[in-house]
Motif scaffolding. Structure first.
Motif, PDB file in Angstrom:
ATOM      1  N   GLN A 166       0.831  -1.212   0.000  1.00  0.00           N
ATOM      2  CA  GLN A 166       0.000   0.000   0.000  1.00  0.00           C
ATOM      3  C   GLN A 166       0.862   1.258   0.000  1.00  0.00           C
ATOM      4  O   GLN A 166       0.575   2.224   0.696  1.00  0.00           O
ATOM      5  N   ASN A 168       1.182   3.595  -2.039  1.00  0.00           N
ATOM      6  CA  ASN A 168       0.589   4.863  -2.471  1.00  0.00           C
ATOM      7  C   ASN A 168      -0.122   5.593  -1.334  1.00  0.00           C
ATOM      8  O   ASN A 168      -0.360   6.796  -1.428  1.00  0.00           O
ATOM      9  N   ALA A 169      -0.437   4.872  -0.228  1.00  0.00           N
ATOM     10  CA  ALA A 169      -1.009   5.560   0.933  1.00  0.00           C
ATOM     11  C   ALA A 169       0.011   6.546   1.495  1.00  0.00           C
ATOM     12  O   ALA A 169      -0.337   7.666   1.873  1.00  0.00           O
ATOM     13  N   ASN A 172       0.111   9.611  -0.646  1.00  0.00           N
ATOM     14  CA  ASN A 172      -0.961  10.551  -0.344  1.00  0.00           C
ATOM     15  C   ASN A 172      -0.643  11.353   0.913  1.00  0.00           C
ATOM     16  O   ASN A 172      -0.972  12.525   1.008  1.00  0.00           O
TER      17      ASN A 172
ATOM     18  N   ASN B  21     -11.356   1.713  -2.234  1.00  0.00           N
ATOM     19  CA  ASN B  21      -9.967   1.223  -2.218  1.00  0.00           C
ATOM     20  C   ASN B  21      -9.177   1.628  -0.977  1.00  0.00           C
ATOM     21  O   ASN B  21      -8.137   1.073  -0.699  1.00  0.00           O
ATOM     22  N   TRP B  22      -9.646   2.650  -0.283  1.00  0.00           N
ATOM     23  CA  TRP B  22      -8.852   3.175   0.836  1.00  0.00           C
ATOM     24  C   TRP B  22      -9.348   2.666   2.181  1.00  0.00           C
ATOM     25  O   TRP B  22      -9.078   3.274   3.211  1.00  0.00           O
ATOM     26  N   MET B  27      -4.094   2.543   4.973  1.00  0.00           N
ATOM     27  CA  MET B  27      -4.438   3.414   3.849  1.00  0.00           C
ATOM     28  C   MET B  27      -5.433   4.489   4.298  1.00  0.00           C
ATOM     29  O   MET B  27      -5.317   5.660   3.936  1.00  0.00           O
ATOM     30  N   TYR B  28      -6.411   4.062   5.110  1.00  0.00           N
ATOM     31  CA  TYR B  28      -7.445   4.983   5.577  1.00  0.00           C
ATOM     32  C   TYR B  28      -6.816   6.087   6.434  1.00  0.00           C
ATOM     33  O   TYR B  28      -7.074   7.274   6.242  1.00  0.00           O
ATOM     34  N   THR B  31      -4.528   8.386   4.178  1.00  0.00           N
ATOM     35  CA  THR B  31      -5.192   9.171   3.136  1.00  0.00           C
ATOM     36  C   THR B  31      -6.352   9.985   3.667  1.00  0.00           C
ATOM     37  O   THR B  31      -6.491  11.162   3.355  1.00  0.00           O
ATOM     38  N   SER B  70     -14.035  12.167   0.870  1.00  0.00           N
ATOM     39  CA  SER B  70     -14.836  10.943   0.915  1.00  0.00           C
ATOM     40  C   SER B  70     -15.950  11.020  -0.121  1.00  0.00           C
ATOM     41  O   SER B  70     -16.213  10.053  -0.852  1.00  0.00           O
ATOM     42  N   TYR B  73     -13.937  11.277  -4.063  1.00  0.00           N
ATOM     43  CA  TYR B  73     -13.118  10.104  -4.427  1.00  0.00           C
ATOM     44  C   TYR B  73     -13.839   8.798  -4.059  1.00  0.00           C
ATOM     45  O   TYR B  73     -13.883   7.860  -4.846  1.00  0.00           O
TER      46      TYR B  73
END
Lengths: 258, 262
Positions: A166, A168-169, A172, B21-22, B27-28, B31, B70, B73
């Motif tokens: 992951q 690309n997280a 970001n 996807n996040w 990731m959450y 992002t 949210s 995206y």
């Protein structure tokens, strides 16, 4: 041997530059996004009480674009190869993986040159910013040196991303903090004191200072040296980490997991 | 009715888990929480550096705008990823109520947007000294909720276009960044050239941010009725256009056999 590496670097850089130039996402990141951010900065500065140099804001916003292009390019580099199923082939190729990855990260930062051009032209056309540079030759040198050092910082990031699916997280996450911590639009003196030592380790800080010196008068040489030195440092660290992370990814069999 | 309600609630929840996807924790956090936090810090410090408006202007503008992350995206993924993942034909092959499918998807992203916005305000309180009177909290929550819903409606529209367009995330990114400029997030609408201000006024977010700023300044809920009604109307209009597009692309896709064409 050296000839082969130089050829790989040249061909790889050209290939990725042309390839990325055709991506709508990169057009957005390297042209439209910096233009939008520079416009915000110009409008905010217009309503402000401080005497902000609009040319400095345009250059800062352009450098923000270079960082974004590098960041998303580096974050995406490994991910794209994974998705396309070419990562294992590239890692298994006889050339060191570093020699394959470096042209890609350099190409992403080179693409960021569009950002500087876009913010300057936009600023000139819409906000009547005078494009008068005190030392044009130093500026002409400062830009490629900054681009190369950012490309090498991108290589360092990409080398760590090989372990994580992951990655690309992190891309970001890292966009705004680096814009802040390197003083591209906001002077470091306004930020908490602990940010300053961090900024010294980041080449965009020195790249921005070199570009500022070249644009507004002063000597950019020391800043250019720091920028280049840091870039070479990133390259050396990347060579070690990439080898280790590549070995770990092979051990854990995570190389091609998407 | 019960079936449609189930499609609305359960279908919405499942699509959120499958298509957003996040959603993975790392990731959450990076992002959806980290990036908004630094966005708020960046623009507040930019305001300080230029001696422009006060911190509250930038904190409120950006803490409301991050809910659009949210909405735009997420919602784009929630609709357009059906095609990306090759599940669109299966979905459209079911007899389920289309409005329930469509509307159910928006609910998790509205909740998500509220969480992100609340996180933005909380971190601004912690790091930037942002303060709000107790009496202003309810009007602020209402303003943020209405704005989040209208941003989700914009996301529905972009997502619906993604059922046909090849690179919908380009559009989603462009809209998200343009909102930073034209929706009064960092530059007040009256400081923009007329044509940019007009674009801003026709988009979700602008009137919601105006209401949120008034709420923080102490306006009562009743005083926010005007901008909030405008914001809600804009949101409804975008949602209606999005649903019409969704149905039209479905019909055209069936007719021309182009549902999963890439």
């Amino acid at each position: 041997m050296k000839g082969v590496s130089a050829r790989l670097l040249w061909i790889g850089w050209r290939f990725h530059l042309v390839n990325l130039s055709r991506s709508a996402f990169y057009v957005l990141v390297s042209i439209l996004q910096p233009v939008i951010f520079s416009s915000i900065a110009f409008f905010v500065a217009r309503t402000g009480s401080e005497d902000a140099a609009l040319l400095r804001l345009a250059l800062g916003a352009g450098l923000m674009g270079i960082w974004s292009a590098t960041l998303f390019g580096s974050g995406g580099a490994i991910q794209w190869q994974r998705r396309q199923g070419t990562l294992e082939l590239l890692v298994g190729a006889p050339r060191p993986f570093l020699a394959t990855l470096l042209p890609l990260t350099l190409a992403t930062s080179t693409l960021g040159l569009y950002s500087i051009a876009a913010t300057l032209v936009w600023g000139r056309l819409l906000f009547k910013i005078p494009l008068a540079f005190a030392h044009p030759w130093q500026l002409a040198l400062a830009l490629p040196v900054t681009v190369v050092s950012l490309g090498l910082l991108g290589l360092l990031l990409a080398s760590t991303f090989i372990l994580y699916r992951q990655a690309n997280a992190f891309s970001n996450l890292l966009e705004y903090p680096i814009w802040l911590a390197t003083g591209l639009l906001v002077p470091l003196s306004l930020l908490p004191g602990w940010v300053t030592p961090i900024s010294w380790a980041l080449s965009p800080t020195w790249g921005m200072r070199a570009i500022e010196e070249a644009a507004f008068g002063g000597s950019a040489w020391a800043e250019l040296g720091a920028c280049l030195g840091l870039g070479l440092g990133y390259l050396a660290v990347s060579a070690v980490t990439l080898r280790n992370f590549e070995r770990l990814a092979r051990d854990r069999a995570t190389l091609s997991l998407t | 009715m019960t079936v449609s309600l189930r499609v609305f609630l359960v279908g919405g929840a499942i699509s959120y888990r499958a298509l957003f996807n996040w959603i993975r924790p790392g990731m959450y956090a990076a992002t959806m929480l980290g990036s908004p936090l630094f966005q708020i810090l960046f623009f507040t410090y930019l305001g300080r550096a230029t001696g422009s408006r006060d911190d509250n202007f930038f904190v409120v503008g950006n803490a409301v705008q991050v809910a659009a992350m949210s909405g735009i995206y997420g919602m784009t993924m929630g609709i357009a990823n059906e095609r990306q993942y090759g599940t669109l034909h299966a979905l459209l092959g079911t007899p389920a109520n289309r409005l329930a499918i469509f509307a159910g998807r928006s609910l998790p992203y509205i909740a998500n947007g509220l969480v992100v916005s609340a996180f933005g305000f909380a971190t601004a309180w912690l790091l930037l000294g942002f303060r709000v009177e107790a009496g202003a909290v309810l009007p602020l929550v209402v303003a943020v909720s209405v704005t989040t819903c209208s941003c989700v409606a914009l996301g529905l529209l972009i997502g619906s276009i993604g059922l046909r367009a090849r690179d919908v995330f380009f559009g989603a990114n462009l809209v998200y960044f343009l909102m930073l400029l034209v929706c009064g997030v960092n530059v007040a609408n009256e400081d923009l050239p007329g044509w940019l201000a007009a674009i801003g006024r026709s988009l979700p977010l602008t009137h919601g941010i105006e209401a949120a700023r008034a709420a923080v300044d102490g306006a009562a809920l009743g005083a926010l009725a005007g901008p909030l009604a405008t914001e809600a109307s804009i949101g409804l209009a975008y949602a209606a256009v999005a649903f019409c597009l969704f149905r039209w692309f479905e019909r055209e896709g069936r007719r021309t056999g182009s549902l999963e064409r890439s």
